[in-house]
Design an enzyme around this catalytic site. Structure first.
Site, PDB file in Angstrom:
ATOM      1  N   SER A 101       0.831  -1.192   0.000  1.00 14.35           N
ATOM      2  CA  SER A 101       0.000   0.000   0.000  1.00 14.35           C
ATOM      3  C   SER A 101       0.877   1.256   0.000  1.00 14.35           C
ATOM      4  CB  SER A 101      -0.951  -0.067   1.200  1.00 14.35           C
ATOM      5  OG  SER A 101      -1.921   0.940   1.148  1.00 14.35           O
ATOM      6  N   HIS A 126      -2.428  -1.184  -4.283  1.00 12.51           N
ATOM      7  CA  HIS A 126      -3.886  -1.180  -4.409  1.00 12.51           C
ATOM      8  C   HIS A 126      -4.363   0.260  -4.296  1.00 12.51           C
ATOM      9  CE1 HIS A 126      -4.677  -1.683   0.234  1.00 12.51           C
ATOM     10  NE2 HIS A 126      -3.912  -0.672  -0.042  1.00 12.51           N
TER      11      HIS A 126
END
Length: 196
Positions: A101, A126
């Site tokens: 992330s 993501h």
């Protein structure tokens, strides 16, 4: 039983006796920075202040940011990224363990050609997430708009830093995409994979 932060001896120039300092303080003196937790405002401010201080102290000597992070908050992470781009010294990034992330975003933000992953490291990208379920309807709409802007910003940075087309990054950000170190290199998030 917690042992706390390890302490190591350090002798300042001109001093005869070494004093005991925590290991992170000692490593900071060598321009080695660590992100070994979730990104939040506190760690963001600490890393930013260290980068600024060390760049003032010696502007032509690289900084090294070692990353083992599950991700974290978007705004504090972007603040670290912007500082990495702003300071005069190159910031070399090293993924050890996991850069997921916001951790992968910061990994990609290192000086291009100076981004490294250890051979067994994992990288995950993501889209940014939020806690919509806690918001009222009006707040939900405002937060959704802001989240969309953040996603666009993060996507543009990944496109710039990886050299991948917008459609590839956009598609990858639709879900959690985990990569090995070699796959992260092929994806342009890192430039080198360390040799075992």
């Amino acid at each position: 039983m917690p042992i706390g932060v390890p302490r190591v001896p350090f002798r300042s120039p001109g001093e005869e006796d070494a004093s005991w300092v925590d290991i992170y303080n000692r490593l900071y003196r060598e321009r080695l920075l660590f992100l070994g937790q979730e990104v939040d405002s506190e760690i963001s401010n600490q890393l930013i202040s260290l980068m600024v201080y060390l760049s003032i102290e010696e502007e032509n000597k690289d900084l090294y940011l070692f990353i083992n992070s599950p991700g974290g908050w978007v705004i504090p992470g972007i603040a670290i990224y912007d500082t990495m781009q702003f300071v005069q010294p190159d910031v070399q990034t090293v993924c050890m363990g996991l850069a997921a992330s916001m951790g992968s975003f910061l990994l990609a933000g290192g000086e291009i050609t100076k981004r490294l992953a250890f051979p067994h490291a994992r990288v995950m990208i993501h889209q940014p997430a939020s806690s919509f379920y806690e918001a009222q309807t009006g707040e939900f709409i405002l937060e959704a708009e802001e989240l969309l802007k953040m996603r666009e910003t993060i996507t543009r940075v990944y496109v710039q830093r990886t050299g991948k087309p917008l459609w590839v990054i956009s598609e990858d950000m639709e879900r959690d995409v985990f990569m090995s170190a070699a796959e992260a290199q092929a994806h342009g998030i890192v430039d080198l994979v360390a040799v075992e």
